[in-house]
Design a protein around this motif. Structure first.
Motif, PDB file in Angstrom:
ATOM      1  N   LEU A  10      -4.676  -7.189   6.767  1.00 40.43           N
ATOM      2  CA  LEU A  10      -4.384  -5.854   6.269  1.00 40.43           C
ATOM      3  C   LEU A  10      -2.985  -5.876   5.671  1.00 40.43           C
ATOM      4  CD1 LEU A  10      -5.719  -3.689   9.247  1.00 40.43           C
ATOM      5  CD2 LEU A  10      -6.840  -4.075   7.047  1.00 40.43           C
ATOM      6  N   ASP A  12       0.090  -3.529   4.418  1.00 42.38           N
ATOM      7  CA  ASP A  12       0.715  -2.200   4.370  1.00 42.38           C
ATOM      8  C   ASP A  12       1.549  -2.108   3.095  1.00 42.38           C
ATOM      9  OD1 ASP A  12       0.067  -0.969   7.102  1.00 42.38           O
ATOM     10  OD2 ASP A  12       0.862  -2.928   7.668  1.00 42.38           O
ATOM     11  N   ARG A  30       2.142   5.152  -0.311  1.00 40.85           N
ATOM     12  CA  ARG A  30       1.755   4.018   0.512  1.00 40.85           C
ATOM     13  C   ARG A  30       0.237   3.976   0.633  1.00 40.85           C
ATOM     14  NH1 ARG A  30       6.302   1.840   2.727  1.00 40.85           N
ATOM     15  NH2 ARG A  30       4.989   0.359   3.869  1.00 40.85           N
ATOM     16  N   LEU A  32      -3.076   1.282   2.483  1.00 46.26           N
ATOM     17  CA  LEU A  32      -3.412   0.128   3.311  1.00 46.26           C
ATOM     18  C   LEU A  32      -4.541  -0.650   2.636  1.00 46.26           C
ATOM     19  CD1 LEU A  32      -2.839  -1.357   5.950  1.00 46.26           C
ATOM     20  CD2 LEU A  32      -4.557   0.088   7.061  1.00 46.26           C
ATOM     21  N   GLY A 199       3.978  -5.463   0.332  1.00 49.76           N
ATOM     22  CA  GLY A 199       3.909  -5.114   1.739  1.00 49.76           C
ATOM     23  C   GLY A 199       3.633  -6.296   2.639  1.00 49.76           C
ATOM     24  N   ARG A 202      -0.768  -8.091   8.141  1.00 48.41           N
ATOM     25  CA  ARG A 202      -1.001  -8.174   9.580  1.00 48.41           C
ATOM     26  C   ARG A 202      -2.460  -8.529   9.832  1.00 48.41           C
ATOM     27  NH1 ARG A 202      -2.702  -2.742  11.126  1.00 48.41           N
ATOM     28  NH2 ARG A 202      -2.058  -1.172   9.579  1.00 48.41           N
ATOM     29  N   SER A 208      -8.099  -3.752  14.687  1.00 45.65           N
ATOM     30  CA  SER A 208      -7.213  -3.248  13.632  1.00 45.65           C
ATOM     31  C   SER A 208      -8.012  -2.583  12.515  1.00 45.65           C
ATOM     32  CB  SER A 208      -6.349  -4.381  13.076  1.00 45.65           C
ATOM     33  OG  SER A 208      -7.137  -5.371  12.444  1.00 45.65           O
ATOM     34  N   ALA A 212      -7.561   1.250  11.313  1.00 44.40           N
ATOM     35  CA  ALA A 212      -7.276   1.501   9.901  1.00 44.40           C
ATOM     36  C   ALA A 212      -8.285   2.462   9.295  1.00 44.40           C
ATOM     37  CB  ALA A 212      -7.279   0.177   9.133  1.00 44.40           C
ATOM     38  N   HIS A 216      -7.085   5.978   7.830  1.00 47.00           N
ATOM     39  CA  HIS A 216      -7.032   5.982   6.369  1.00 47.00           C
ATOM     40  C   HIS A 216      -8.434   6.124   5.771  1.00 47.00           C
ATOM     41  CE1 HIS A 216      -2.826   4.617   6.629  1.00 47.00           C
ATOM     42  NE2 HIS A 216      -3.249   3.798   7.580  1.00 47.00           N
ATOM     43  N   GLN A 219      -8.535   7.261   1.856  1.00 52.11           N
ATOM     44  CA  GLN A 219      -7.550   6.691   0.937  1.00 52.11           C
ATOM     45  C   GLN A 219      -7.946   6.816  -0.535  1.00 52.11           C
ATOM     46  OE1 GLN A 219      -4.656   3.286   2.414  1.00 52.11           O
ATOM     47  NE2 GLN A 219      -6.757   2.594   2.386  1.00 52.11           N
TER      48      GLN A 219
END
Length: 263
Positions: A10, A12, A30, A32, A199, A202, A208, A212, A216, A219
């Motif tokens: 991922l 960021d 921002r 993701l 960014g 991770r 995760s 996410a 998000h 998005q």
């Protein structure tokens, strides 16, 4: 521990646009992103599976030929004419929501044991059109973080910018991060628009990905809304709206020339 994009990650991303010339304006937000190794993706070995329902989705028909076919086969087909079809590949992209999907740009990365060899930048506009810019050196040497590759702008993106001019691309494929910089140089030779997406990376795993997707989920709607909001601000400042020209028949172009001017 540094995360390799080709292991699944991922990102960021901090996204920035800076416009100069007729008006000076900066635009930040921002998002993701997901970095997805394509062999593992097609084999169903990643937490995010293609064409599976969920808050975060990856649909094959949103990319490439838009025919729902193999993403790995698509990128290999694009790399074959320049002799890079055997590279390891990964897709850096913004997953879609159940109701909406829009990627201003997705990046298809190709590397071998020496490093990054090519990046296919799949640029989309809000009119449902796309163009592919294949960025690589003419001799296919490794693309370093300091390399700048330039090619003609052949695709209408913003209704407040002409289609003419050229782009300058720069990339950083980690490990532990992803960065892409795309600048637009106008017909007068001056940099008129600078953009960046940078960014840290991770780990992408089931936990995760679940977090996410929950945080998000919308998005694509956010990105689309921000684009239209910024367009409204430019219009309110008197920037002339440019009618969209017919899309060129050429849907893919090479970006191979080194940029010597300091941009």
């Amino acid at each position: 521990m540094s995360v390799d994009l080709w292991s699944g990650a991922l990102v960021d991303a901090a996204i920035w646009h800076g416009r100069s010339g007729d008006v000076s304006r900066q635009f930040r937000y921002r998002a993701l992103y997901a970095a997805l190794p394509l062999e593992e993706l097609e084999q169903g070995l990643l937490p995010l599976h293609p064409d599976r329902r969920g808050l975060w989705q990856l649909r094959r028909r949103d990319y490439g030929q838009r025919d729902g076919g193999s993403l790995l086969a698509f990128i290999r087909q694009q790399l074959a004419p320049v002799g890079l079809e055997h590279c390891q590949t990964a897709l850096v992209t913004l997953p879609r929501s159940p109701l909406h999907g829009f990627n201003p740009v997705s990046f298809w990365l190709a590397r071998d044991e020496g490093g990054l060899r090519a990046v296919l930048s799949e640029v989309s506009n809000t009119f449902g059109e796309t163009h592919l810019y294949l960025c690589h050196h003419p001799d296919n040497r490794v693309i370093t973080r300091s390399d700048r590759l330039t090619g003609d702008k052949l695709f209408h993106v913003s209704p407040f910018l002409p289609r003419e001019g050229r782009y300058v691309f720069r990339f950083d494929a980690g490990p532990g991060r992803f960065g892409a910089w795309i600048d637009w140089i106008g017909a007068d030779g001056d940099v008129r628009l600078q953009t960046s997406m940078v960014g840290p990376a991770r780990v992408l795993d089931r936990s995760s990905l679940r977090r996410a997707a929950l945080r998000h989920a919308f998005q694509p709607q956010k990105v689309t809304g921000l684009i239209h909001w910024q367009a409204a601000k430019l219009f309110s400042r008197g920037i002339r709206y440019k009618t969209k020209p017919p899309q060129l028949d050429q849907s893919q172009s090479d970006v191979t020339k080194p940029e010597t001017k300091n941009v």
